[in-house]
Motif scaffolding. Structure first.
Motif, PDB file in Angstrom:
ATOM      1  N   UNK A  29      25.594  43.878  47.614  1.00 28.20           N
ATOM      2  CA  UNK A  29      25.771  43.086  48.706  1.00 28.20           C
ATOM      3  C   UNK A  29      27.534  43.179  47.935  1.00 28.20           C
ATOM      4  N   UNK A  30      28.026  42.245  49.090  1.00 28.15           N
ATOM      5  CA  UNK A  30      29.360  41.746  49.447  1.00 28.15           C
ATOM      6  C   UNK A  30      29.504  40.321  48.323  1.00 28.15           C
ATOM      7  N   UNK A  31      30.405  40.393  47.680  1.00 23.33           N
ATOM      8  CA  UNK A  31      30.499  38.971  46.887  1.00 23.33           C
ATOM      9  C   UNK A  31      30.209  38.113  47.492  1.00 23.33           C
ATOM     10  N   UNK A  32      31.830  38.183  48.212  1.00 17.18           N
ATOM     11  CA  UNK A  32      31.647  36.424  49.210  1.00 17.18           C
ATOM     12  C   UNK A  32      30.229  36.271  50.072  1.00 17.18           C
ATOM     13  N   UNK A  33      29.719  37.461  50.696  1.00 20.12           N
ATOM     14  CA  UNK A  33      28.488  37.363  50.823  1.00 20.12           C
ATOM     15  C   UNK A  33      27.377  36.756  50.704  1.00 20.12           C
ATOM     16  N   UNK A  34      27.394  37.279  49.165  1.00 16.19           N
ATOM     17  CA  UNK A  34      25.914  37.274  47.775  1.00 16.19           C
ATOM     18  C   UNK A  34      26.669  35.092  47.564  1.00 16.19           C
ATOM     19  N   UNK A  35      28.170  34.872  47.588  1.00 13.62           N
ATOM     20  CA  UNK A  35      28.203  33.351  47.148  1.00 13.62           C
ATOM     21  C   UNK A  35      28.338  32.924  47.806  1.00 13.62           C
ATOM     22  N   UNK A  36      28.528  32.896  49.942  1.00  7.22           N
ATOM     23  CA  UNK A  36      28.471  31.954  50.652  1.00  7.22           C
ATOM     24  C   UNK A  36      26.562  31.706  50.495  1.00  7.22           C
ATOM     25  N   UNK A  37      25.552  32.823  50.761  1.00  6.39           N
ATOM     26  CA  UNK A  37      24.141  32.795  50.169  1.00  6.39           C
ATOM     27  C   UNK A  37      23.443  32.099  48.929  1.00  6.39           C
ATOM     28  N   UNK A  38      24.042  31.698  48.422  1.00  8.77           N
ATOM     29  CA  UNK A  38      24.008  31.282  46.548  1.00  8.77           C
ATOM     30  C   UNK A  38      24.249  29.968  46.938  1.00  8.77           C
ATOM     31  N   UNK A  39      25.107  29.738  47.621  1.00  4.67           N
ATOM     32  CA  UNK A  39      25.936  27.739  47.448  1.00  4.67           C
ATOM     33  C   UNK A  39      25.111  27.741  48.890  1.00  4.67           C
ATOM     34  N   UNK A  40      24.643  27.640  49.445  1.00  8.43           N
ATOM     35  CA  UNK A  40      23.577  27.616  50.584  1.00  8.43           C
ATOM     36  C   UNK A  40      22.112  27.164  49.667  1.00  8.43           C
ATOM     37  N   UNK A  41      22.048  28.237  49.445  1.00 10.08           N
ATOM     38  CA  UNK A  41      20.936  27.845  48.536  1.00 10.08           C
ATOM     39  C   UNK A  41      20.962  27.126  47.318  1.00 10.08           C
ATOM     40  N   UNK A  42      21.498  26.374  46.950  1.00  5.37           N
ATOM     41  CA  UNK A  42      21.904  25.362  45.829  1.00  5.37           C
ATOM     42  C   UNK A  42      21.811  24.176  46.689  1.00  5.37           C
ATOM     43  N   UNK A  43      22.240  24.196  47.758  1.00  2.07           N
ATOM     44  CA  UNK A  43      22.744  22.398  48.770  1.00  2.07           C
ATOM     45  C   UNK A  43      21.337  22.769  49.493  1.00  2.07           C
ATOM     46  N   UNK A  44      20.872  23.052  49.578  1.00  3.19           N
ATOM     47  CA  UNK A  44      19.529  23.378  51.141  1.00  3.19           C
ATOM     48  C   UNK A  44      18.138  22.812  49.873  1.00  3.19           C
ATOM     49  N   UNK A  45      18.049  23.024  48.608  1.00  2.94           N
ATOM     50  CA  UNK A  45      17.130  24.017  47.381  1.00  2.94           C
ATOM     51  C   UNK A  45      17.741  23.431  46.518  1.00  2.94           C
ATOM     52  N   UNK A  46      17.712  21.709  46.418  1.00  2.00           N
ATOM     53  CA  UNK A  46      18.556  21.292  44.731  1.00  2.00           C
ATOM     54  C   UNK A  46      17.869  21.155  43.889  1.00  2.00           C
ATOM     55  N   UNK A  47      15.653  21.592  44.895  1.00  3.47           N
ATOM     56  CA  UNK A  47      15.145  21.337  43.246  1.00  3.47           C
ATOM     57  C   UNK A  47      14.771  23.229  42.876  1.00  3.47           C
ATOM     58  N   UNK A  48      15.069  23.633  43.453  1.00  6.15           N
ATOM     59  CA  UNK A  48      14.774  25.013  43.525  1.00  6.15           C
ATOM     60  C   UNK A  48      14.831  25.611  41.877  1.00  6.15           C
ATOM     61  N   UNK A  49      14.014  26.281  41.242  1.00  7.22           N
ATOM     62  CA  UNK A  49      13.621  27.002  39.572  1.00  7.22           C
ATOM     63  C   UNK A  49      14.881  28.340  40.035  1.00  7.22           C
ATOM     64  N   UNK A  50      14.273  29.238  41.070  1.00 11.54           N
ATOM     65  CA  UNK A  50      15.136  30.546  41.135  1.00 11.54           C
ATOM     66  C   UNK A  50      16.070  30.445  42.111  1.00 11.54           C
ATOM     67  N   UNK A  51      17.444  30.869  42.142  1.00 12.78           N
ATOM     68  CA  UNK A  51      17.764  31.185  43.508  1.00 12.78           C
ATOM     69  C   UNK A  51      18.012  32.664  43.707  1.00 12.78           C
ATOM     70  N   UNK A  52      17.301  32.915  44.452  1.00 11.78           N
ATOM     71  CA  UNK A  52      17.024  34.369  45.214  1.00 11.78           C
ATOM     72  C   UNK A  52      17.820  34.086  46.818  1.00 11.78           C
ATOM     73  N   UNK A  53      18.414  35.266  46.464  1.00 16.33           N
ATOM     74  CA  UNK A  53      18.941  35.692  47.747  1.00 16.33           C
ATOM     75  C   UNK A  53      18.155  36.316  48.958  1.00 16.33           C
ATOM     76  N   UNK A  54      18.636  36.803  49.971  1.00 14.36           N
ATOM     77  CA  UNK A  54      17.460  37.551  51.096  1.00 14.36           C
ATOM     78  C   UNK A  54      17.343  39.581  49.928  1.00 14.36           C
ATOM     79  N   UNK A  55      18.650  39.653  49.770  1.00 11.86           N
ATOM     80  CA  UNK A  55      18.312  41.196  48.606  1.00 11.86           C
ATOM     81  C   UNK A  55      17.844  41.325  47.775  1.00 11.86           C
TER      82      UNK A  55
END
Length: 250
Positions: A199-225
Motif C-alpha cells: 500500500x502506498x505510504x500516504x494512503x496507509x497513513x490517511x486511512x490510519x488517521x481516519x480510523x483513529x478519528x472516527x473509531x476512537x475506542x477501537x482496539x485494533x487499527x485495521x486498514x482495508x488492505x
C-alpha cells in the motif's frame, strides 16, 4: 484515542510508518518526540520539521531504553502516548543454521524492545491524562510470510501480548491499541518501497488517521488492505493466503 492535545513518544520514527505518523500527529497540533539510533538523522529531521523533538534510543538495548525514558519524561512530563514502532524485517533461510543470528536480532528488536518500552513507560503513563499505548504488529502475525519466519513470529507474539496487556490494564486509564499494518511502501524490506503488492505510504497513513478519528475506542487499527490476512483463519481462506504468500516476495 483522541487526535489532538497529546504528547507522543514514537521510538522508531526516523523513516517509514513511524515518521509518517509523527508528522501526521504533529500537523494536528500534538507534541511529538521521535526516537531513533542515529543522532545525525534525528538532528536533521528536527531541523526539517520545526517543533519535533528527538531522543536517541536503541530499542535493542535495555540501558538505552532506560536513558530515553528519563530524558523523555523529564523534558515532557505531560507525555501521554507511547507508540512502540521500532522493528526490523529480514529474510531467513532455515536450511542454514546461520539464520539464528538474524532470528536473535529480530526477536531482540521486535519483541524484547517493545516489552522493555512498556515496562519502562506503563507506570508513568498510568498517571497521565488520556493515556494510550500503541503496539505495532503486522498482518503477518495472522498468516506468515514464509521467507521471514522470525519477523512473523515476533509480530504474532506482539498481537498476543497486546491482547493480554489490554485485559490486565483494564483497571487503569491506559487505552491499549494495536496497529496492524499490511505491506506498506517503505524501506522495511529491499524492494518493498516499489512493490505493487504494498500500500502506498500516504494512503496507509490517511486511512490510519481516519480510523483513529472516527473509531476512537477501537482496539485494533485495521486498514482495508490488511483484512485478507487478519481474517483469513476466521473466513476459511488461510490455506490459500499462505500458499499465495509462499509463492511471492514483497
Amino acid at each position: 484515542m483522541k487526535t489532538t492535545g497529546n504528547t507522543l513518544f514514537i521510538p522508531g520514527a526516523t523513516s517509514g510508518i513511524g515518521l509518517g505518523l509523527a508528522l501526521r500527529f504533529q500537523a494536528l497540533g500534538n507534541t511529538v518526540i521521535i526516537g531513533g539510533r542515529r543522532t545525525e538523522l534525528l538532528e536533521r529531521l528536527v531541523a526539517e520539521h520545526p517543533g519535533l523533538d528527538a531522543v536517541e534510543i536503541d530499542t535493542s538495548d535495555a540501558a538505552s531504553i532506560a536513558r530515553a525514558f528519563d530524558t523523555v519524561t523529564s523534558r515532557h512530563p505531560d507525555l501521554n502516548v507511547l507508540i512502540a514502532m521500532a522493528g526490523i524485517m529480514q529474510p531467513e533461510d532455515l536450511h542454514d543454521p546461520g539464520f539464528l543470528a538474524t532470528a536473535e536480532r529480530t526477536i531482540t528488536t521486535n519483541l524484547l524492545g517493545p516489552l522493555r518500552l512498556l515496562a519502562a513507560f506503563i507506570p508513568f503513563l498510568s498517571r497521565a491524562k488520556d493515556p494510550v499505548v500503541m503496539t505495532v504488529s503486522s498482518g503477518l502475525a495472522f498468516v506468515p510470510l514464509p521467507s521471514t519466519p522470525s519477523y512473523n513470529a515476533t509480530k504474532a507474539a506482539i498481537h498476543s501480548f497486546t491482547e493480554s496487556l489490554r485485559v490486565q490494564l483494564a483497571d487503569t486509564p491506559i487505552q491499549v491499541l494495536e496497529l496492524v499494518p499490511p505491506a506498506v511502501r517503505t524501506d522495511l524490506m529491499p524492494g518493498q518501497a516499489e512493490s505493487p503488492h504494498a500500500v502506498p505510504l500516504e494512503d496507509f497513513l490517511d486511512e490510519v488517521m481516519s480510523i483513529i478519528e472516527t473509531q476512537p475506542d477501537a482496539d485494533e487499527i485495521l486498514v482495508k488492505a490488511v483484512g485478507f490476512l487478519r481474517f483469513a483463519e476466521a473466513n476459511g481462506s488461510y490455506p490459500q493466503v499462505l500458499a499465495n504468500l509462499s509463492g511471492r516476495a514483497l
